[in-house]
Scaffold this motif. Structure first.
Motif, PDB file in Angstrom:
ATOM      1  N   HIS A 200       9.504  17.761 -11.166  1.00 16.78           N
ATOM      2  CA  HIS A 200       8.757  18.396 -12.518  1.00 16.78           C
ATOM      3  C   HIS A 200       9.194  19.726 -12.832  1.00 16.78           C
ATOM      4  CE1 HIS A 200       6.320  15.022 -11.112  1.00 16.78           C
ATOM      5  NE2 HIS A 200       6.413  14.447 -12.431  1.00 16.78           N
ATOM      6  N   ALA A 201       9.058  20.024 -14.160  1.00 14.18           N
ATOM      7  CA  ALA A 201       9.469  21.327 -14.560  1.00 14.18           C
ATOM      8  C   ALA A 201       8.666  22.477 -13.761  1.00 14.18           C
ATOM      9  CB  ALA A 201       9.402  21.484 -16.113  1.00 14.18           C
ATOM     10  N   LYS A 202       7.335  22.173 -13.612  1.00 13.60           N
ATOM     11  CA  LYS A 202       6.550  22.793 -12.781  1.00 13.60           C
ATOM     12  C   LYS A 202       5.856  22.043 -11.913  1.00 13.60           C
ATOM     13  CE  LYS A 202       2.578  25.803 -13.018  1.00 13.60           C
ATOM     14  NZ  LYS A 202       1.330  26.566 -14.011  1.00 13.60           N
ATOM     15  N   ALA A 203       6.489  22.045 -10.721  1.00 13.40           N
ATOM     16  CA  ALA A 203       6.280  21.295  -9.298  1.00 13.40           C
ATOM     17  C   ALA A 203       4.872  21.724  -8.867  1.00 13.40           C
ATOM     18  CB  ALA A 203       7.228  20.696  -8.317  1.00 13.40           C
ATOM     19  N   LEU A 204       3.825  21.096  -8.715  1.00 15.58           N
ATOM     20  CA  LEU A 204       2.762  21.716  -7.932  1.00 15.58           C
ATOM     21  C   LEU A 204       2.677  21.519  -6.380  1.00 15.58           C
ATOM     22  CD1 LEU A 204       0.235  21.272 -10.790  1.00 15.58           C
ATOM     23  CD2 LEU A 204       1.275  23.119 -10.482  1.00 15.58           C
ATOM     24  N   PRO A 205       2.024  22.391  -5.726  1.00 13.96           N
ATOM     25  CA  PRO A 205       1.841  21.907  -4.293  1.00 13.96           C
ATOM     26  C   PRO A 205       1.019  20.901  -3.835  1.00 13.96           C
ATOM     27  CG  PRO A 205       0.435  24.005  -4.985  1.00 13.96           C
ATOM     28  CD  PRO A 205       1.202  23.618  -6.122  1.00 13.96           C
ATOM     29  N   THR A 206       1.330  20.327  -2.647  1.00 13.37           N
ATOM     30  CA  THR A 206       0.337  19.330  -1.985  1.00 13.37           C
ATOM     31  C   THR A 206       0.132  19.719  -0.580  1.00 13.37           C
ATOM     32  OG1 THR A 206       0.138  17.040  -1.895  1.00 13.37           O
ATOM     33  CG2 THR A 206       2.391  17.879  -1.347  1.00 13.37           C
ATOM     34  N   VAL A 207      -0.181  18.908   0.128  1.00 13.27           N
ATOM     35  CA  VAL A 207      -0.494  19.287   1.280  1.00 13.27           C
ATOM     36  C   VAL A 207      -0.111  18.098   2.554  1.00 13.27           C
ATOM     37  CG1 VAL A 207      -2.521  20.649   1.340  1.00 13.27           C
ATOM     38  CG2 VAL A 207      -3.110  18.276   1.240  1.00 13.27           C
ATOM     39  N   VAL A 256      20.112  19.969  -4.871  1.00 14.89           N
ATOM     40  CA  VAL A 256      20.390  19.711  -6.074  1.00 14.89           C
ATOM     41  C   VAL A 256      19.362  19.222  -6.756  1.00 14.89           C
ATOM     42  CG1 VAL A 256      21.975  18.527  -7.844  1.00 14.89           C
ATOM     43  CG2 VAL A 256      22.866  19.303  -5.431  1.00 14.89           C
ATOM     44  N   TYR A 257      18.779  19.687  -7.995  1.00 15.10           N
ATOM     45  CA  TYR A 257      17.514  19.202  -8.567  1.00 15.10           C
ATOM     46  C   TYR A 257      18.086  18.652  -9.931  1.00 15.10           C
ATOM     47  CZ  TYR A 257      15.142  21.999  -5.218  1.00 15.10           C
ATOM     48  OH  TYR A 257      14.513  22.579  -3.950  1.00 15.10           O
ATOM     49  N   ARG A 258      17.266  17.514 -10.584  1.00 10.06           N
ATOM     50  CA  ARG A 258      17.153  17.273 -11.891  1.00 10.06           C
ATOM     51  C   ARG A 258      15.795  17.227 -12.288  1.00 10.06           C
ATOM     52  NH1 ARG A 258      16.348  12.776 -15.052  1.00 10.06           N
ATOM     53  NH2 ARG A 258      16.510  11.504 -12.933  1.00 10.06           N
ATOM     54  N   ILE A 259      15.527  18.113 -13.596  1.00 10.66           N
ATOM     55  CA  ILE A 259      14.062  18.271 -13.979  1.00 10.66           C
ATOM     56  C   ILE A 259      13.854  16.898 -14.878  1.00 10.66           C
ATOM     57  CG2 ILE A 259      12.509  19.580 -15.471  1.00 10.66           C
ATOM     58  CD1 ILE A 259      13.874  22.034 -14.306  1.00 10.66           C
ATOM     59  N   VAL A 260      12.956  16.288 -14.480  1.00 11.97           N
ATOM     60  CA  VAL A 260      12.469  14.990 -15.550  1.00 11.97           C
ATOM     61  C   VAL A 260      11.530  15.496 -16.587  1.00 11.97           C
ATOM     62  CG1 VAL A 260      12.407  13.557 -13.275  1.00 11.97           C
ATOM     63  CG2 VAL A 260      10.282  14.482 -14.120  1.00 11.97           C
ATOM     64  N   GLU A 264       7.219  11.661 -17.215  1.00 14.78           N
ATOM     65  CA  GLU A 264       8.089  10.691 -16.059  1.00 14.78           C
ATOM     66  C   GLU A 264       8.231  10.811 -14.974  1.00 14.78           C
ATOM     67  OE1 GLU A 264      13.129  10.332 -15.443  1.00 14.78           O
ATOM     68  OE2 GLU A 264      12.501  10.454 -17.558  1.00 14.78           O
ATOM     69  N   GLU A 265       8.378   9.703 -14.065  1.00 15.29           N
ATOM     70  CA  GLU A 265       7.786  10.053 -12.628  1.00 15.29           C
ATOM     71  C   GLU A 265       9.326  10.828 -11.945  1.00 15.29           C
ATOM     72  OE1 GLU A 265       7.106   6.993  -8.781  1.00 15.29           O
ATOM     73  OE2 GLU A 265       6.973   6.076 -11.017  1.00 15.29           O
ATOM     74  N   ALA A 266       8.926  11.576 -11.056  1.00 15.86           N
ATOM     75  CA  ALA A 266       9.751  12.281 -10.204  1.00 15.86           C
ATOM     76  C   ALA A 266       9.802  11.674  -8.737  1.00 15.86           C
ATOM     77  CB  ALA A 266       9.440  13.682 -10.223  1.00 15.86           C
ATOM     78  N   SER A 267      10.475  12.420  -7.714  1.00 11.54           N
ATOM     79  CA  SER A 267      10.687  12.035  -6.634  1.00 11.54           C
ATOM     80  C   SER A 267       9.395  12.193  -5.753  1.00 11.54           C
ATOM     81  CB  SER A 267      11.748  12.930  -5.770  1.00 11.54           C
ATOM     82  OG  SER A 267      13.155  12.674  -6.205  1.00 11.54           O
ATOM     83  N   ALA A 268       9.157  11.309  -4.847  1.00 13.47           N
ATOM     84  CA  ALA A 268       7.976  11.821  -4.001  1.00 13.47           C
ATOM     85  C   ALA A 268       7.640  12.993  -3.561  1.00 13.47           C
ATOM     86  CB  ALA A 268       7.979  10.907  -2.982  1.00 13.47           C
TER      87      ALA A 268
END
Length: 312
Positions: A200-207, A256-260, A264-268
């Motif tokens: 995602h353009a702004k990927a948020l953290p997880t645990v 190598v990143y591609r912003i969705v 849209e669904e992104a990688s896990a």
């Protein structure tokens, strides 16, 4: 020594939990459908937990100090188990999930951005239960995994015939091929081979939590005296870029990143919504967590060995 029943316990951290319960000197009984036998010295009851009559018959006159339920996904399964184990155990521990906090799957109270989510955001004592939904349909269950877990917790909380605790697990990693979802291996493989990762353009953290740490926490939960939900995650949230950086350090290849596009669904592990958990309650109860960055490099190394060409 306690008499402990594990429902499931045939793979990954559940299998390890059974071994650790044995090593601690407990008398262990495993209930599953028989696809995988438990370790030597463990009593094995082969039965489908969804069949209440068969489950009750298989239990016979057995009683337990604690039941650890690794494979409860719906309120219907919880209701069957609550009836079957009423009067047979003093304590019931259910493995739940971080997904119960996903704001995309329920109307939950908002928390300030970046604030770790505490247990009370999802209160099973007040959560609505709908037994008449198509929980038997695999496609429906997969699409409503988080809601199934929330409602299962709610059923057990209201059962009233035993102490109930739920362990809400973070994303579980480690163990190489034992990590059956393959998510870490997916990342390791794509970075090692230069394939793109969708984010995602702004990927948020997880645990996250290591599978051995989760087995240890479940072992602790069998002897602890708390009730209600407790969050289980290692210290130190990470976003997808932090995870990829640890993999990149071992592969020598930059991600190598591609912003969705939005929606849209992104990688896990790339998330556009915030629900990283707060583990303060478990700490207050006496459990001490590791740091994610302490064990994740080792888990990455294990993931890279799944496909030898990645480390050649």
């Amino acid at each position: 020594m306690q008499r402990i029943c594990v429902i499931g316990g045939s793979r990954y951290f559940g299998k390890l939990l059974v071994k650790r319960l044995q090593a601690a000197g407990h008398q262990v009984t495993v209930i599953n459908r028989g696809s995988t036998p438990p370790p030597a010295g463990v009593q094995h009851l082969v039965v489908d937990r969804n069949d209440e009559a068969a489950l009750t018959a298989a239990l016979g006159s057995r009683t337990f100090d604690v039941v650890v339920d690794q494979v409860c996904y719906t309120p219907v399964q919880a209701a069957v188990a609550a009836r079957a184990f009423a009067g047979r155990t003093r304590r019931y521990v259910m493995t739940s999930t971080i997904e119960v906090y996903d704001p995309a799957t329920a109307a939950l109270a908002a928390v300030p951005p970046g604030t770790p989510v505490p247990e009370e955001i999802v209160d099973p004592a007040t959560w609505l239960v709908a037994m008449d939904l198509p929980w038997h349909d695999e496609a429906y269950l997969e699409a409503h995994y988080a809601e199934g877990k929330r409602q299962a917790e709610a059923v057990f909380t209201r059962a009233g015939s035993f102490e109930f605790a739920s362990v809400r697990s973070a994303h579980v990693l480690g163990g190489g091929a034992q990590e059956f979802t393959g998510r870490l291996a997916h990342y390791a493989g794509r970075i090692a081979t230069g394939e793109e990762i969708t984010v995602h353009a702004k990927a948020l953290p997880t645990v996250f939590i290591h599978y051995e740490e989760l087995a240890d926490l479940l072992l602790w939960a069998t002897t602890a005296d708390f009730t209600g939900p407790v969050n289980a995650c290692s210290d130190g949230p990470l976003d997808v870029h932090g995870l990829a950086a640890i993999i990149a350090a071992q592969t020598g290849r930059e991600p190598v990143y591609r912003i969705v596009p939005a929606g849209e669904e992104a990688s896990a592990f790339s998330f556009d919504r915030h629900y990283a958990m707060n583990n303060a309650r478990a700490k207050e109860l006496g459990y001490s967590f590791s740091r994610t960055t302490d064990w994740l490099p080792g888990a990455v190394a294990e993931a890279l060995t799944i496909e030898p060409s990645l480390t050649a």
